[in-house]
Design a protein around this motif. Structure first.
Motif, PDB file in Angstrom:
ATOM      1  N   GLY A 882       0.946  -1.051   0.011  1.00 61.15           N
ATOM      2  CA  GLY A 882      -0.019  -0.053   0.105  1.00 61.15           C
ATOM      3  C   GLY A 882       0.969   1.235  -0.114  1.00 61.15           C
ATOM      4  O   GLY A 882       0.517   2.193  -0.847  1.00 61.15           O
ATOM      5  N   MET A 883       1.779   1.043   0.991  1.00 67.86           N
ATOM      6  CA  MET A 883       2.901   2.448   0.740  1.00 67.86           C
ATOM      7  C   MET A 883       3.404   2.629  -0.413  1.00 67.86           C
ATOM      8  O   MET A 883       3.509   3.949  -0.894  1.00 67.86           O
ATOM      9  CB  MET A 883       3.795   2.389   1.874  1.00 67.86           C
ATOM     10  CG  MET A 883       3.454   2.266   3.401  1.00 67.86           C
ATOM     11  SD  MET A 883       4.848   2.213   4.551  1.00 67.86           S
ATOM     12  CE  MET A 883       5.444   0.891   4.382  1.00 67.86           C
ATOM     13  N   GLU A 884       4.053   1.472  -0.990  1.00 63.22           N
ATOM     14  CA  GLU A 884       4.545   1.746  -2.309  1.00 63.22           C
ATOM     15  C   GLU A 884       3.749   2.343  -3.370  1.00 63.22           C
ATOM     16  O   GLU A 884       4.083   3.041  -4.197  1.00 63.22           O
ATOM     17  CB  GLU A 884       5.180   0.428  -2.782  1.00 63.22           C
ATOM     18  CG  GLU A 884       6.720   0.121  -2.178  1.00 63.22           C
ATOM     19  CD  GLU A 884       7.152  -0.860  -2.742  1.00 63.22           C
ATOM     20  OE1 GLU A 884       7.574  -0.733  -4.077  1.00 63.22           O
ATOM     21  OE2 GLU A 884       7.576  -1.865  -2.290  1.00 63.22           O
ATOM     22  N   VAL A 885       2.503   1.831  -3.555  1.00 57.39           N
ATOM     23  CA  VAL A 885       1.698   2.184  -4.568  1.00 57.39           C
ATOM     24  C   VAL A 885       1.160   3.867  -4.288  1.00 57.39           C
ATOM     25  O   VAL A 885       1.114   4.566  -5.365  1.00 57.39           O
ATOM     26  CB  VAL A 885       0.201   1.173  -4.609  1.00 57.39           C
ATOM     27  CG1 VAL A 885      -0.902   2.077  -5.273  1.00 57.39           C
ATOM     28  CG2 VAL A 885       0.613  -0.019  -5.112  1.00 57.39           C
ATOM     29  N   GLU A 886       0.894   4.074  -3.047  1.00 53.42           N
ATOM     30  CA  GLU A 886       0.762   5.417  -2.798  1.00 53.42           C
ATOM     31  C   GLU A 886       1.671   6.503  -3.108  1.00 53.42           C
ATOM     32  O   GLU A 886       1.338   7.659  -3.699  1.00 53.42           O
ATOM     33  CB  GLU A 886       0.241   5.582  -1.132  1.00 53.42           C
ATOM     34  CG  GLU A 886      -0.185   6.988  -0.871  1.00 53.42           C
ATOM     35  CD  GLU A 886      -0.327   6.994   0.567  1.00 53.42           C
ATOM     36  OE1 GLU A 886      -1.759   6.754   1.022  1.00 53.42           O
ATOM     37  OE2 GLU A 886       0.442   7.121   1.582  1.00 53.42           O
ATOM     38  N   LEU A 890       1.748   9.453  -5.834  1.00 48.56           N
ATOM     39  CA  LEU A 890       2.081  10.714  -5.592  1.00 48.56           C
ATOM     40  C   LEU A 890       3.220  11.500  -6.398  1.00 48.56           C
ATOM     41  O   LEU A 890       3.570  12.512  -6.650  1.00 48.56           O
ATOM     42  CB  LEU A 890       2.519  10.759  -4.085  1.00 48.56           C
ATOM     43  CG  LEU A 890       1.493  10.587  -3.062  1.00 48.56           C
ATOM     44  CD1 LEU A 890       2.201  10.633  -1.554  1.00 48.56           C
ATOM     45  CD2 LEU A 890       0.239  11.823  -3.018  1.00 48.56           C
ATOM     46  N   LEU A 891       4.230  10.257  -6.620  1.00 49.75           N
ATOM     47  CA  LEU A 891       5.195  10.751  -7.823  1.00 49.75           C
ATOM     48  C   LEU A 891       4.671  11.106  -9.162  1.00 49.75           C
ATOM     49  O   LEU A 891       5.364  11.532  -9.724  1.00 49.75           O
ATOM     50  CB  LEU A 891       6.017   9.767  -7.546  1.00 49.75           C
ATOM     51  CG  LEU A 891       7.062   9.635  -6.326  1.00 49.75           C
ATOM     52  CD1 LEU A 891       8.056   8.312  -6.267  1.00 49.75           C
ATOM     53  CD2 LEU A 891       8.098  10.889  -6.049  1.00 49.75           C
ATOM     54  N   ASN A 892       3.551  10.389  -9.599  1.00 42.07           N
ATOM     55  CA  ASN A 892       3.012  10.541 -10.769  1.00 42.07           C
ATOM     56  C   ASN A 892       1.694  11.234 -10.825  1.00 42.07           C
ATOM     57  O   ASN A 892       0.843  10.408 -11.280  1.00 42.07           O
ATOM     58  CB  ASN A 892       3.147   9.126 -11.336  1.00 42.07           C
ATOM     59  CG  ASN A 892       4.465   8.502 -11.439  1.00 42.07           C
ATOM     60  OD1 ASN A 892       5.303   9.268 -12.256  1.00 42.07           O
ATOM     61  ND2 ASN A 892       4.843   7.826 -10.814  1.00 42.07           N
ATOM     62  N   PRO A 893       1.695  12.463 -10.568  1.00 41.86           N
ATOM     63  CA  PRO A 893       0.311  12.963 -10.470  1.00 41.86           C
ATOM     64  C   PRO A 893      -0.408  12.959 -11.800  1.00 41.86           C
ATOM     65  O   PRO A 893      -1.691  13.035 -11.879  1.00 41.86           O
ATOM     66  CB  PRO A 893       0.426  14.430  -9.939  1.00 41.86           C
ATOM     67  CG  PRO A 893       1.919  14.715 -10.179  1.00 41.86           C
ATOM     68  CD  PRO A 893       2.621  13.162 -10.133  1.00 41.86           C
TER      69      PRO A 893
END
Ligand SMILES: Cc1ncc(C[n+]2csc(CCOP(=O)(O)OP(=O)(O)O)c2C)c(N)n1
Ligand SMILES: [Mg+2]
Length: 1001
Positions: A882-886, A890-893
């Motif tokens: 979950g953290m990784e996907v989030e 965030l890095l790819n708005p």
């Protein structure tokens, strides 16, 4: 000749079920081959054949119940050389003979013992002289062994005569090895001195430079300055590297002496100036770690040691594990040594000295400790009012170690020789460490006055020496000759471990900026004057300008120093430290080893611990895996139903078994053997974990992949040995940690200190720890097999933490296609589709999943609430994903939002999430941010207490009744049902609204 093979003594069990028949008619079997597997309600155990032969008749089948004496098979054996069912042959036992001493002691046993007072006053010096002369004559004529024998006899006589001897744990405050017996170093002292000076300089320069960039960076100069000679002598003469012909000595460097190792590697050409300039700047690749961290410098550092105390105990168990591998025939005995460097302050840590008696008991003569006694720790003296060297000598000698004190350097030799009356030695004995430290801070005149000045004869002894000469009287740890002699003796010693206790000066050579000062440890900045002093002190050939620029010094490649240094390492097989691995992966076992766990157990109940133990028993039949398994147990095998392993694979004991065990007739007899496979550690979690780390890193330290499985009470796992687990992560350990008797309410009875409701949270903090809380045996099997594949076949640097429970229940068949979800952390276990319009997403793990399943049934049948039941095998793994996907989102708005695995599972499903586990709520709360559904968690926050499982689950509000009531309340809060329905349920189940939150009870 036909023989009947029947069930041997199986202890307290009667009428136990046969769960596997491992032979068929016509099979030719060997002695000790398993015939059947029996299972009680607590454990499973194989019954081995006591003899070899051919099976002619099979008298049992799966499902039969048998007891002691039940016939299993008939066997046609070729020979009469059977043991008539006896499991262990009686060896010759030594009969006790009464010794002369014992006879004597009987004669005089009525004599009252009187403590001999140690007396420093000689009331008859002539008599004393006669005794000493007699002793010297024996040494000269008959040798030291005879002299030692006589002394022992005299001591024994004195004891039996009623004299209680004065404390003899310590010897005088002088070197253990007399000057005449020192083996001389073959090295070129001039060149070595220069090399040492450059290493010292570069180590200090590196720290000072880093702190010019930012004083945030820190570092230590004083520690390595005190230890430089101790390392240098090892590097030039003793430590053999790993190469194709030799396994390599293993060196545990004192953590904060790391700058010295980098400085040497720089001279060796292994590290560049650029890299030294990046000391403690690791965020961008290419920096150097503050301390030894294999995770950060995986080709360099082998052992994480900087959390003090871990290095020494891990090294002791490393030395033992090396012997284990040799005794089990997995490794050649090449005389490899384990060297361990530690600070004198570090010996305050209970872990540092906590296993020294084990080291002696196991006769670890492959182990050498070097304690750098610079008399200081961080704030001040280690034993200002006493003598740390003497204290350590007493502890190590008392534990049975070979102790080599290296206190005084060669400049003292003539003075000690001239000390005919023993007055100098007396003075050496009486001065305490606080004074010794002050003397090295205050100069020669001070030493003359304070040390020698106490007695006129001593003052006279040094009257012809200048203050400078007195100042130069060196300590043993700074004298390469003394250090060499001690290391040489340590290498030769057999039968017990050795400790070299070396006296040094903290901040040696730093002068006013930090030599022997209480603040030395913190000194990381040297001003210009300090640097010029340091250069001059060690004759480093740098100009003043170069010193001002804090330049490193490295002589040309063809200089005699560099050539010498490289040649020494070449002779010793390569560079140290260096981390590499040439181990071969272990092929993961075939699916069929795990097949039986994928099926329903029907009415048969068992715990996940039993399932795991059965799995391990099966794995012992896989030829690839079996020899590499290292079951590690701290005195709890019977708790976990693993006593069957004792006889099957033996308990490792370096001296074999010198006694016939009380239970020798039984199937699970306590069998100790030299090539035993089980590490039965006794009651030491720190020790067991150290063994686990040694086995889990054998792939790099011994180039052999091992599969350690350490089983413990989950409460006494991470909570007790958390720092070791962190170090294991750093060391890239591979293996299984099994937290058994897990769960705050599942381990009933035992109470507050035993019931674990948070080990998974602790495990979740270690980045490379993969943790699971399975409920069913098929989940355990899928997880364990994948662990074997990932770690030991694919060599991923992760380790597994799996909780196992002691609650017996039946296990369903593995749902079709569940494997992937089991491994990812959740899968749909069941859908309740009654007629309810309202739905919930019910999540559970461990045994509490079963409460959730029971609650779902009630909700569906009685309240018209349908549910999707998710078995969450790993909240920890779900959170990581979950953290990784989030983060990616965030890095790819600009991109389309990626969904987490949890979101994907839940996106087409309705209703709020109710998550319930046997752990604190923050365990399941971990996944709360990764779903947009309303989320309610139930858990076991608070101290445990002893009671029945039922009562505990009620108390912590994780039983099916609470799940039902809280679910209805949650639905009311979401305005999906009327609140009166929830109120009714709360009343129905007698839920006490006034009861305080369990953390407050
Ligand atoms: C478990 C742990 N506690 C505290 C520290 C912080 N620490 C680093 S060095 C040090 C003092 C070390 O003294 P000593 O063992 O005598 O080593 P020396 O530097 O004198 O050689 C302390 C307290 C640590 N590294 N690990
Ligand atoms: Mg110290």
């Amino acid at each position: 000749m036909t023989q009947n093979i029947s069930v041997p003594d199986i202890g307290d069990f009667d009428s136990v079920e046969i769960i596997e028949v491992l032979v068929k008619i016509g099979d030719q079997i060997n002695k000790d081959d398993p015939i059947v597997t029996l299972e009680s309600d607590k454990s499973s155990v194989e019954v081995p054949s006591p003899i070899a032969g051919k099976i002619t008749e099979l008298s049992v089948k799966v499902g039969d119940k048998v007891s002691k004496g039940s016939l299993l098979v008939k066997l046609e054996s070729g020979s009469h050389d059977d043991e008539k069912g006896k499991l262990i042959k009686k060896d010759d036992f030594t009969t006790e003979k009464e010794t002369v001493e014992e006879k004597n002691s009987k004669k005089i046993k009525n004599i009252k013992k009187i403590f001999a007072q140690p007396s420093s006053d000689d009331i008859d010096s002539l008599e004393t002289q006669e005794w000493i002369e007699s002793l010297n004559a024996v040494i000269e004529n008959d040798g030291p062994a005879r002299a030692s024998y006589l002394l022992n006899r005299v001591v024994s006589e004195a004891y039996t005569a009623g004299l209680v001897l004065p404390d003899t744990r310590t010897t005088s405050y002088i070197n253990t090895i007399p000057t005449e017996l020192e083996v001389k170093s073959p090295g070129d002292q001039n060149i070595e001195k220069k090399i040492r000076a450059y290493v010292r300089w570069n180590a200090a320069a590196m720290v000072v430079r880093a702190n010019k960039i930012s004083s945030d960076l820190g570092g230590h100069i004083g520690t390595f300055a005190s230890a430089a000679t101790l390392y240098d002598v090892g590097m030039n003469h003793f430590w053999r590297a790993k190469n194709k012909d030799f396994g390599g000595d293993l060196i545990y460097f004192q953590g904060h002496s790391a700058p010295g190792m980098y400085a040497r590697a720089f001279l060796e050409g292994r590290l560049s100036e650029k890299q030294l300039n990046r000391f403690r700047q690791e965020v961008d690749a290419g920096g150097l770690s503050s301390y030894p961290h294999p995770w950060l410098m995986p080709k360099f550092w082998q052992f994480p040691t900087v959390s003090m105390g871990l290095g020494p105990i891990m090294a002791i168990y490393q030395a033992r594990f090396l012997k284990y591998l040799i005794n089990r025939g997995l490794l050649k005995d090449e005389g490899r040594k384990i060297w361990v460097f530690l600070g004198d302050g570090e010996t305050d840590e209970p872990e540092s000295l906590g296993a020294i008696s084990l080291a002696a008991r196991e006769k670890l003569d492959n182990l050498i400790f070097v304690v750098n006694c610079n008399l200081q720790r961080l704030d001040g003296p280690v034993r200002g009012n006493g003598k740390i060297i003497q204290e350590l000598e007493g502890s190590f000698r008392g534990a049975g170690w070979n102790v080599l004190k290296v206190i005084w350097g060669s400049y003292w030799d003539p003075l000690l020789k001239a000390d005919k009356t023993g007055l100098l030695m007396k003075r050496m004995n009486e001065v305490v460490d606080g004074e010794y430290q002050a003397m090295k801070a205050k100069g020669g005149a001070y030493v003359r006055e304070k040390f020698f000045g106490k007695y006129p004869e001593l003052k006279e002894l040094v009257s012809s020496m200048t203050d400078n000469d007195i100042w130069r009287l060196n300590r043993g740890g700074h004298d390469p000759h003394k250090v060499y002699a001690a290391y040489h003796a340590a290498m030769q010693h057999q039968g017990s471990p050795t400790v070299v206790i070396a006296k040094t000066v903290k901040g040696y050579g730093m002068g006013k900026s930090g030599e022997s000062l209480n603040t030395t440890h913190q000194q990381k900045k040297l001003d210009e004057q300090d640097l010029l002093y340091y250069r001059d002190r060690f004759n480093v050939p740098l100009t003043d300008k170069q010193v001002r620029n804090i330049e490193y010094y490295k002589p040309a490649e063809d200089s005699e120093e560099i050539k010498y240094l490289k040649e020494r390492r070449k002779q010793l097989g390569g560079f140290i430290p260096e981390r590499s691995s040439f181990s071969k992966p272990i092929k993961a076992p075939p699916k069929d080893i795990f097949e039986s766990f994928m099926k329903s157990t029907g009415d048969k109940e068992m715990s996940t611990t039993m399932a795991l133990v059965r799995m391990l028993t099966n794995l012992l039949r896989d030829q690839n895996v079996a020899p590499r398994l290292v079951p590690i147990i701290p005195d709890e095998a019977r708790t976990f139903g693993m006593e069957g392993f004792f006889r099957k694979i033996g308990i490792y004991a370096h001296e074999g078994q010198k006694y016939e065990p009380e239970d020798s007739e039984q199937l699970s007899s306590y069998k100790e053997t030299k090539n035993g496979q089980v590490l039965e550690e006794g009651i030491t979690e720190a020790g067991a974990m150290s063994s686990w780390i040694a086995a889990a890193t054998a792939y790099t330290n011994h180039d052999i992949e091992m599969i350690p499985v350490y089983i413990f009470y989950s409460m006494f796992g991470f909570q007790r040995i958390g720092d070791f687990a962190w170090a294991a992560g750093d060391a890239q350990a591979r293996g299984f940690l099994i937290g058994a008797t897990a769960g705050r309410t599942t381990l009933a009875g035992e109470g507050l200190q035993h019931q674990d409701g948070h080990s998974h949270i602790l495990a979740s903090m270690i980045p490379n720890c993969v943790a699971y809380d399975p409920t069913f045996s098929y989940e355990m099997a899928v997880i364990f097999r994948e662990g074997l594949r990932r770690m030991h076949e694919k060599n991923e640097n992760v380790f597994y933490y799996i909780t196992a429970m002691n609650e017996n229940y039946s296990h369903p068949e593995k749902p079709e296609g569940a494997d992937e979800g089991i491994l990812k952390g959740m899968y749909l276990f069941k859908e309740y589709r009654n007629k309810g319009k309202i739905k919930i997403q019910l999540m559970g793990s461990g045994t509490i999943l079963r409460e959730a399943i029971a609650a779902a049934k009630i909700l569906s049948e009685e309240y018209g609430v349908d549910s999707d039941i998710w078995s969450v095998t790993s909240f920890n793994e779900l959170r990581k994903e979950g953290m990784e996907v989030e983060r990616r989102n965030l890095l790819n708005p600009n991109n389309k939002k990626e969904k987490s695995y949890i979101q994907k599972c839940l996106e087409k499903r309705d209703g709020p999430v109710i998550a319930v586990t046997d752990y604190v709520r923050s365990f399941s709360d971990q996944i709360r941010p990764y779903t947009d559904k309303p989320f309610y968690s139930l858990g076991t926050d608070g101290f445990g207490r002893s009671d029945t499982r039922k009562n505990l689950r009620k108390f912590f509000e994780v039983d099916k009744e609470h799940i039902v009531a809280y679910t209805l309340s949650a639905l009311a809060q979401e305005q999906l049902i009327g609140s009166d329905r929830a109120e009714k349920a709360l009343k129905k189940y007698n839920i006490d609204k006034k009861k305080a939150f369990p953390t407050k009870l």
